[in-house]
Motif scaffolding. Structure first.
Motif, mmCIF file in Angstrom:
data_model
loop_
_atom_site.group_PDB
_atom_site.id
_atom_site.type_symbol
_atom_site.label_atom_id
_atom_site.label_comp_id
_atom_site.label_asym_id
_atom_site.label_seq_id
_atom_site.Cartn_x
_atom_site.Cartn_y
_atom_site.Cartn_z
ATOM 1 N N TYR A 4 2.030 52.755 -57.422
ATOM 2 C CA TYR A 4 3.407 52.356 -57.141
ATOM 3 C C TYR A 4 3.977 53.088 -55.929
ATOM 4 C CZ TYR A 4 3.756 49.703 -61.434
ATOM 5 O OH TYR A 4 3.575 48.770 -62.412
ATOM 6 N N LEU A 5 3.467 54.268 -55.630
ATOM 7 C CA LEU A 5 3.977 55.019 -54.489
ATOM 8 C C LEU A 5 3.581 54.384 -53.166
ATOM 9 C CD1 LEU A 5 3.413 58.690 -55.686
ATOM 10 C CD2 LEU A 5 5.534 57.411 -55.612
ATOM 11 N N THR A 6 2.451 53.707 -53.110
ATOM 12 C CA THR A 6 2.015 53.077 -51.866
ATOM 13 C C THR A 6 2.396 51.602 -51.802
ATOM 14 O OG1 THR A 6 -0.148 52.569 -52.808
ATOM 15 C CG2 THR A 6 0.075 54.650 -51.619
ATOM 16 N N LEU A 7 2.996 51.073 -52.846
ATOM 17 C CA LEU A 7 3.325 49.652 -52.875
ATOM 18 C C LEU A 7 4.418 49.295 -51.877
ATOM 19 C CD1 LEU A 7 2.517 47.092 -54.324
ATOM 20 C CD2 LEU A 7 4.247 47.554 -56.024
ATOM 21 N N LEU A 43 13.650 48.450 -52.476
ATOM 22 C CA LEU A 43 13.790 48.450 -53.934
ATOM 23 C C LEU A 43 12.591 49.083 -54.624
ATOM 24 C CD1 LEU A 43 15.430 45.005 -54.680
ATOM 25 C CD2 LEU A 43 16.427 47.266 -54.901
ATOM 26 N N VAL A 44 11.395 48.827 -54.118
ATOM 27 C CA VAL A 44 10.199 49.407 -54.729
ATOM 28 C C VAL A 44 10.191 50.916 -54.532
ATOM 29 C CG1 VAL A 44 7.673 49.523 -54.486
ATOM 30 C CG2 VAL A 44 8.803 47.326 -54.649
ATOM 31 N N THR A 49 9.110 51.725 -61.519
ATOM 32 C CA THR A 49 8.478 51.249 -62.744
ATOM 33 C C THR A 49 8.795 49.781 -63.019
ATOM 34 O OG1 THR A 49 10.347 52.018 -64.034
ATOM 35 C CG2 THR A 49 8.493 53.540 -63.778
ATOM 36 N N ILE A 50 8.636 48.933 -62.046
ATOM 37 C CA ILE A 50 8.883 47.506 -62.236
ATOM 38 C C ILE A 50 7.543 46.778 -62.182
ATOM 39 C CG2 ILE A 50 9.309 47.067 -59.794
ATOM 40 C CD1 ILE A 50 11.539 45.158 -60.666
ATOM 41 N N GLY A 51 7.385 45.758 -63.014
ATOM 42 C CA GLY A 51 6.116 45.048 -63.110
ATOM 43 C C GLY A 51 5.936 44.029 -61.989
#
Length: 91
Positions: A4-7, A43-44, A49-51
């Motif tokens: 999630y950190l690199t998304l 937003l990310v 923690t969003i799917g």
């Protein structure tokens, strides 16, 4: 958690790719999607923690909002073409 950190970088790359696509095919076709992807990067970065289905739905909503904002911002832009109503050869 590291995925999630690199998304957010992925969303910025998508926004840049869509911006380049807009340069190749002008007409505000891809610019709304690019704005949506850029907003998704922010937003990310905040909501970690969003799917994936929620991410895609939020991207669709943000892209639509971006497209509507662009339509309102550039609605009075004309192409500069003249409408000819009188032919100079007519007497």
């Amino acid at each position: 958690m590291e995925a999630y950190l690199t998304l957010w970088w992925v969303w910025i790359c998508i926004a840049l790719a869509l911006g380049v696509l807009e340069l190749l095919a002008p007409g505000f076709i891809f610019l709304g999607f690019a704005l949506g992807a850029l907003a998704m990067a922010g937003l990310v970065l905040i909501l970690l923690t969003i799917g994936i289905p929620a991410l895609l739905a939020l991207f669709a909503i943000l892209s639509l909002v971006g497209w509507i904002i662009l339509r309102f911002a550039f609605r009075h832009q004309s192409s500069g073409a003249r409408i000819v109503t009188h032919d100079i050869n007519d007497n």
